[in-house]
Design an enzyme around this catalytic site. Structure first.
Site, PDB file in Angstrom:
ATOM      1  N   HIS A 184       0.820  -1.204   0.000  1.00 35.86           N
ATOM      2  CA  HIS A 184       0.000   0.000   0.000  1.00 35.86           C
ATOM      3  C   HIS A 184       0.864   1.268   0.000  1.00 35.86           C
ATOM      4  O   HIS A 184       0.571   2.227  -0.707  1.00 35.86           O
ATOM      5  CB  HIS A 184      -0.901  -0.032   1.236  1.00 35.86           C
ATOM      6  CG  HIS A 184      -1.783   1.153   1.386  1.00 35.86           C
ATOM      7  ND1 HIS A 184      -2.853   1.383   0.552  1.00 35.86           N
ATOM      8  CD2 HIS A 184      -1.753   2.182   2.257  1.00 35.86           C
ATOM      9  CE1 HIS A 184      -3.448   2.496   0.910  1.00 35.86           C
ATOM     10  NE2 HIS A 184      -2.796   3.016   1.936  1.00 35.86           N
ATOM     11  N   GLU A 233      -8.247   8.482  -5.142  1.00 36.87           N
ATOM     12  CA  GLU A 233      -7.725   7.410  -4.310  1.00 36.87           C
ATOM     13  C   GLU A 233      -8.804   6.389  -4.022  1.00 36.87           C
ATOM     14  O   GLU A 233      -9.978   6.710  -3.955  1.00 36.87           O
ATOM     15  CB  GLU A 233      -7.165   7.964  -2.997  1.00 36.87           C
ATOM     16  CG  GLU A 233      -5.670   7.764  -2.936  1.00 36.87           C
ATOM     17  CD  GLU A 233      -5.055   8.334  -1.673  1.00 36.87           C
ATOM     18  OE1 GLU A 233      -3.875   8.694  -1.749  1.00 36.87           O
ATOM     19  OE2 GLU A 233      -5.742   8.427  -0.646  1.00 36.87           O
ATOM     20  N   SER A 234      -8.351   5.157  -3.820  1.00 36.79           N
ATOM     21  CA  SER A 234      -9.306   4.091  -3.533  1.00 36.79           C
ATOM     22  C   SER A 234      -9.472   3.932  -2.031  1.00 36.79           C
ATOM     23  O   SER A 234      -8.544   4.192  -1.270  1.00 36.79           O
ATOM     24  CB  SER A 234      -8.780   2.781  -4.112  1.00 36.79           C
ATOM     25  OG  SER A 234      -7.591   2.421  -3.444  1.00 36.79           O
ATOM     26  N   HIS A 235     -10.638   3.529  -1.611  1.00 36.28           N
ATOM     27  CA  HIS A 235     -10.850   3.084  -0.233  1.00 36.28           C
ATOM     28  C   HIS A 235     -11.750   1.866  -0.300  1.00 36.28           C
ATOM     29  O   HIS A 235     -12.834   1.833   0.277  1.00 36.28           O
ATOM     30  CB  HIS A 235     -11.451   4.212   0.620  1.00 36.28           C
ATOM     31  CG  HIS A 235     -10.782   4.342   1.941  1.00 36.28           C
ATOM     32  ND1 HIS A 235     -11.430   4.656   3.096  1.00 36.28           N
ATOM     33  CD2 HIS A 235      -9.484   4.183   2.302  1.00 36.28           C
ATOM     34  CE1 HIS A 235     -10.577   4.695   4.103  1.00 36.28           C
ATOM     35  NE2 HIS A 235      -9.394   4.410   3.638  1.00 36.28           N
ATOM     36  N   GLN A 237     -12.000   2.796  10.974  1.00 42.00           N
ATOM     37  CA  GLN A 237     -11.767   4.157  11.415  1.00 42.00           C
ATOM     38  C   GLN A 237     -13.046   4.955  11.239  1.00 42.00           C
ATOM     39  O   GLN A 237     -13.723   4.820  10.235  1.00 42.00           O
ATOM     40  CB  GLN A 237     -10.663   4.779  10.572  1.00 42.00           C
ATOM     41  CG  GLN A 237      -9.370   4.017  10.693  1.00 42.00           C
ATOM     42  CD  GLN A 237      -8.430   4.365   9.585  1.00 42.00           C
ATOM     43  OE1 GLN A 237      -8.317   5.518   9.208  1.00 42.00           O
ATOM     44  NE2 GLN A 237      -7.763   3.370   9.057  1.00 42.00           N
ATOM     45  N   ASP A 281      -0.153  15.411   4.974  1.00 43.23           N
ATOM     46  CA  ASP A 281      -1.286  14.884   5.731  1.00 43.23           C
ATOM     47  C   ASP A 281      -0.898  13.547   6.336  1.00 43.23           C
ATOM     48  O   ASP A 281       0.042  12.894   5.874  1.00 43.23           O
ATOM     49  CB  ASP A 281      -2.504  14.717   4.827  1.00 43.23           C
ATOM     50  CG  ASP A 281      -2.278  13.654   3.780  1.00 43.23           C
ATOM     51  OD1 ASP A 281      -1.300  13.784   3.014  1.00 43.23           O
ATOM     52  OD2 ASP A 281      -3.057  12.701   3.732  1.00 43.23           O
TER      53      ASP A 281
END
Lengths: 85, 747, 222
Positions: B54, B101-103, B249, B277
């Protein structure tokens, strides 16, 4: 009519943004002794008939799988001892 | 007890749980070689997470290099691949940054929070470039609409995107939602964010000045997302540590909104030297990257990090992926001003260290040295794999199984019946149920949003300059031919942006694939990346960044290979934007581009025959570029009343969509060669429908001629017609069209 | 004299920028105010803009309604200063007690963002005096908690005194009596769930039907 109470709270290790924001406002307004606030939900479930162990099990099943999200929340379940008939 | 650096040096033979942390033996040995001793527990944790797939892109790196190597000469690129997000110049001193971005996996486990924190993460990436986030988009893929789990994931993801994005005050300007069985256990949640700033406001992550302070601000650190790292705490070093670590989260969009405003207030006052970040790998990533990108040295007092959970071990603090945190490098003279701004926005801010010239990232825990590593080795010199690549044996069967043997509708009734099937299918129906849950108006600059072909945001209120963005994927094409499929994805996003009148100038991507350990998947990946890089060169616009998501598979079955491509365009006057809604009875309808009988991999084959095989449509870069140029001129001279690109479903679906959105009837008189189902449902690329009022007609014809743009006249807008009439074939009333497009997304 | 309209930003406020734009387009001057301010900087009117103040945590508008500036807002409102609460601002006005009732979860439980037709039913307020009675307007709604609730007695009172300012033509969220906006008895305090500030520029919003609210407060002068 009998009642069963289910209380759902965010798990202690899970961030509770609502509680945190409420605490922030309390502290801003001078309530320095408030160390933390966590916000949950209370469900009052009216049932037909006496509260038996089977019935509690049945409601507990609902509490575990429907009323709470087991990934982020815990629940407590108990018979309401408030206004007896 | 704490595993200090000196303890590590004195106990070289201690067994360490490197396997449980996901490291391979050679990787562990490499760490020992770098350090000249065994790593401390904290160092082991850092390397393991930073060298994970990742964070390190270890399987994809060798392929992704092509995006740099094949970069077209571009004068718009201000910040390229490698920073949090690429930045491009759109003129007039404006700079735009955008990234997807992927989640995916978190959104399967807990759809609401998974999707919400996905938005949170990409917004912070954009913020870390110094940009004001101005819009979000999302590309979503779920299992079949009638599969049992789909409603749970869909509802949760949509509420999560809305719940988080709406609370930030970011308009959601579009995206896509696709259903296919291959995504059932592996939904794809790809979020895009766009941000703007002036050129001199661009921030980067390198900590360049010795003595500057490292400031951590935002949320307190909890035990979020530390997963495997807990083994260090629970099994090796502290038997009593809490094992109750959140498996998901929870996002706090309110905190994120404060983070945005505070960060921009600091940045606009020139109080930030560098910024990063905290996302994947948390402080480990932020500190090592900022040091590595700057002087190379940093000293951190880890015990000064404010905690939400006091049971966290120091390794867990280093790894925590708690949301809504930022790390900034601040000159000591500016500290008070920065702290005042954080105070104004009710944010915690803590100095946790300083920039040094030691060429080492040194982390202390109550004055004991627990990490002492060259930051580059953590952040940038992770392992690189040349994974085995093998074209799958069944690929030939797949290609040979073309649509030629499928039963095609032959008369008007049959064609109409197939069209109704298509436009009632969840992949093509009106996605209003989703997009109405997103705020599109906030900030008052949204010019176009779903269901328009591209989203558009006004950037400069004085000049009217704006940007257009489209985000597209097509797993079917990529399954059949990942090289060509990825190129067609890019072509579609490019075309969608062009439809609005904007000039495409930059590309970003999010590459969703199965396991890189499967040589067949790796072949798909390599082909797709090569295809994209080659196509970017053909289109002559740079790839500014991207994201890779591997391991999207259940057991041995991978998702359809799904690169999702975002294209950014610029329009000098957003008042000249075009969308697909027409309003004038009597206007002419033209089909631009050449139609070939290309049904392989089409959505017609999928929906009507549940078939996927053959070869995707051919790509013609020159034709796409000419079409885009036409559109720019149609916009500049206000020639076109409406435009709509042809993609899923081909001509008839595009016409039905236009009638649906416009509410005025259309009469279509097709030339003979277009009257077969192979042509009507064909997904040939480089095509669009353009509606031209009688005033624009001569200019339209002249422009098409000058640019050598092929076109056919195919009909007229006609208010006397109810819905869509295709002469000699069929008619569909407005009510029928409405009822089809209003079909539910899930059952 | 240009009307100076204060726009208060709370943590989590989102539509402050849009409200300021709309005020300027309507002929007024927008004056930014911060929730921690104690005074109103001499403004002539106040807009409490939409958004998710304090993340909508606890109850929408509840935590903002105890912000330091709200004492001054409540006092001035009682003395007749025009106050417009839009969406989250409406929720704050209900939480402070300046307006009766409460806003609860939408009937379908989803956040809804789309233009809705509303009809203006009271043109005597500070914020609607530029409309003709029964004017139909297309104004975007965007809320998760826009369902207006009030006791039966309270509702009777609102209706009897003509305090309903606007109604939905097609009730999107289950609000009692299709209520989209109400006012206090003096007509200076208006709470509205739809967003007129998102309907002031056809290029980037839903038409221009919202301008009348801002003309009403600024007047139209040449």
């Amino acid at each position: 009519m009998e009642k069963i109470i289910v209380e759902v709270m965010p798990k202690p290790e899970i961030l509770d943004p609502q509680g945190r924001a409420i605490q922030g406002v309390f502290n801003r307004d001078g309530h320095e002794l408030v160390l933390g606030v966590r916000q949950g939900k209370r469900f009052e479930i009216s049932v037909n008939g006496p509260i038996t162990d089977e019935l509690l099990d049945e409601i507990e099943e609902l509490a575990a799988n429907v009323l709470s999200n087991p990934i982020i929340e815990t629940y407590a379940i108990y018979a309401d001892e408030g206004d007896g008939e | 007890m704490v595993d200090t650096v000196s303890n590590a040096a004195n106990t070289p033979e201690l067994m360490q749980p490197w396997q449980k942390l996901g490291l391979k033996e050679d990787e562990y040995l490499k760490i020992k070689e770098i350090l000249g001793r065994r790593p401390t527990a904290a160092e082991l944790a850092m390397y393991s997470v930073m060298w994970s797939e990742h964070c390190s892109y270890k399987s994809s790196k060798v392929h992704l290099r092509q995006f740099g190597e094949k970069q077209p000469d571009s004068d718009v690129l201000l910040v390229g691949i490698g920073e949090n997000a690429g930045v491009v110049d759109i003129g007039d001193n404006w700079a735009v940054t955008f990234k997807v971005e992927s989640h995916n996996h978190p959104s399967f486990i807990e759809p609401y929070q998974g999707a919400a924190t996905g938005i949170g993460g990409i917004v912070r990436d954009i913020l870390a470039m110094g940009a004001r986030p101005i819009a979000v988009m999302d590309s979503l893929r779920f299992g079949s609409s009638d599969a049992t789990d789909t409603a749970r994931v869909l509802n949760g993801v949509v509420s999560g995107i809305g719940g988080y994005g709406n609370s930030l005050g970011l308009p959601n300007i579009g995206g896509e939602t696709v259903f296919h069985p291959s995504y059932a256990g592996n939904p794809l949640v790809n979020a895009l964010c766009v941000g703007v700033m002036k050129h001199d406001q661009i921030l980067t992550s390198g900590a360049e000045e010795v003595g500057d302070l490292v400031l951590l601000y935002g949320a307190a650190t909890g035990g979020d997302g530390i997963g495997g790292v807990s083994v260090l705490a629970s099994e090796v070093f502290d038997e009593t540590a809490s094992t109750a670590r959140p498996s998901v989260q929870v996002g706090d969009p309110f905190m994120e909104k404060l983070l945005i405003e505070a960060t921009l207030e600091m940045a606009r006052a020139n109080l930030i030297e560098a910024i990063q970040d905290l996302g994947g790998a948390g402080l480990s990533c932020a500190t090592s990257e900022m040091a590595s990108n700057g002087t190379g040295g940093m000293r951190i007092q880890l015990d000064s990090v404010p905690l939400r959970d006091n049971t966290l071990s120091l390794e867990e603090i280093l790894m925590s992926e708690s949301q809504e945190r930022m790390c900034a490098i601040i000159a000591p003279d500016n500290l008070n001003q920065v702290l005042e701004i954080c105070e104004k926005w009710d944010l915690n801010a803590t100095v946790i260290g300083e920039v040094t010239d030691s060429n080492s990232l040194e982390i202390y825990w109550h004055n004991e040295l627990i990490v002492d590593v060259p930051p580059r080795t953590v952040a940038h010199e992770g392992p690189v794999y040349q994974r085995p690549i093998q074209r799958p044996a069944e690929q030939d069967n797949l290609i040979n199984n073309s649509t030629s043997s499928l039963k095609k509708p032959v008369n008007g009734d049959e064609i109409k019946s197939d069209l109704l099937k298509l436009i009632s299918h969840p992949n093509l129906v009106d996605k209003g149920w989703i997009t109405e849950q997103y705020d599109r108006y906030v900030r008052g600059d949204t010019v176009l949003a779903a269901p328009d072909d591209a989203g558009m945001i006004r950037v400069d209120r004085k000049t009217g300059k704006g940007i257009a963005v489209s985000l597209d994927g097509n797993g079917r094409y990529c399954k059949l031919d990942p090289y060509l499929g990825a190129q067609l994805n890019l072509a579609e996003a490019y075309r969608n942006v062009a439809m609005s009148g904007a000039r495409p100038i930059a590309i970003t991507n999010c590459l969703n694939f199965g396991s890189p350990e499967d040589p067949g998947v790796m072949w798909q990946f390599a082909e797709a990346v090569t295809g994209l890089a080659d196509a970017a060169l053909e289109f002559d616009i740079p790839v500014t960044g991207g994201n890779v998501s591997f391991y999207n598979q259940t057991g041995d079955v991978a998702i359809l290979p799904t690169p999702v491509v975002g294209v950014l365009g610029v329009l000098d006057e957003v008042g000249k934007r075009i969308n697909r809604v027409y309003s004038t009875s009597g206007s002419k309808v033209y089909l631009l581009g050449e139609t070939k009988p290309e049904l392989d991999g089409s959505i017609w084959a999928e929906i009507v025959h549940n078939h996927l095989g053959g070869r995707p449509p051919a790509i013609d870069f020159a034709a796409e570029k000419i079409l885009a140029r036409c559109m720019r001129n149609f916009s500049a001279y206000r020639i076109a009343e409406a435009t709509h690109d042809l993609s899923d479903g081909g001509l008839l679906v595009a016409l039905a969509e236009m009638v649906y959105d416009s509410g005025i009837g259309m009469r279509i008189d097709l030339p003979d060669e277009l009257q077969t189902s192979e042509m009507l449902f064909s997904e040939s690329s480089a095509r669009a429908v353009v509606v031209v009022s009688e005033f624009g007609d001569n200019a339209f014809l002249q422009l098409c001629q000058e640019l050598a743009q092929p076109f056919s006249y195919i009909g007229e807008i006609d208010e006397r017609i109810d819905g869509l009439l295709v002469t000699d074939l069929f008619a569909i009333s407005q009510v029928e069209i409405l009822s089809c497009f209003s079909s539910p997304l899930t059952t | 004299m240009t009307t100076r309209v204060g726009v208060i930003t709370f943590p989590g406020t989102l539509d402050d920028r849009d409200a300021a734009t709309a005020i300027a387009l309507g002929g007024g001057e927008a004056v930014p105010l911060w929730h921690k301010d104690k005074d109103l900087n001499g403004v002539d009117a106040i807009v409490l803009p939409g958004g998710f103040s304090y993340g909508d945590y606890l109850r929408a508008g509840a935590l903002a309604s105890v912000s330091p500036i709200m004492d001054a807002v409540v006092d001035s409102a009682k003395e007749g200063m025009p106050v417009l609460g839009i969406c989250n601002g409406f929720q704050m006005l209900c939480e402070t007690g300046l307006l009766p009732g409460a806003l609860t979860r939408n009937e379908n439980l989803n956040f809804i963002c789309r233009p809705e037709l509303i009809t203006i039913t009271n043109t005597k307020t500070s914020w609607t005096n530029f409309f003709q009675p029964n004017t139909e307007l297309l104004i975007p709604i965007k809320n998760g908690e826009g369902c207006y609730q009030i006791s039966d007695e309270g509702l009777k009172n609102l209706e009897a005194k003509g305090l309903v300012v606007a109604r939905y033509n097609n009730n999107p969220n289950g609000s009692k009596n299709d209520i989209a906006a109400i006012c206090n008895e003096a007509g200076n305090v208006v709470g509205i769930m739809p967003h007129p500030e998102h309907a002031v520029d056809g290029l980037v919003g839903a038409g221009v039907d919202g301008l009348g609210f801002f003309w009403s407060i600024a007047g139209v002068t040449v």
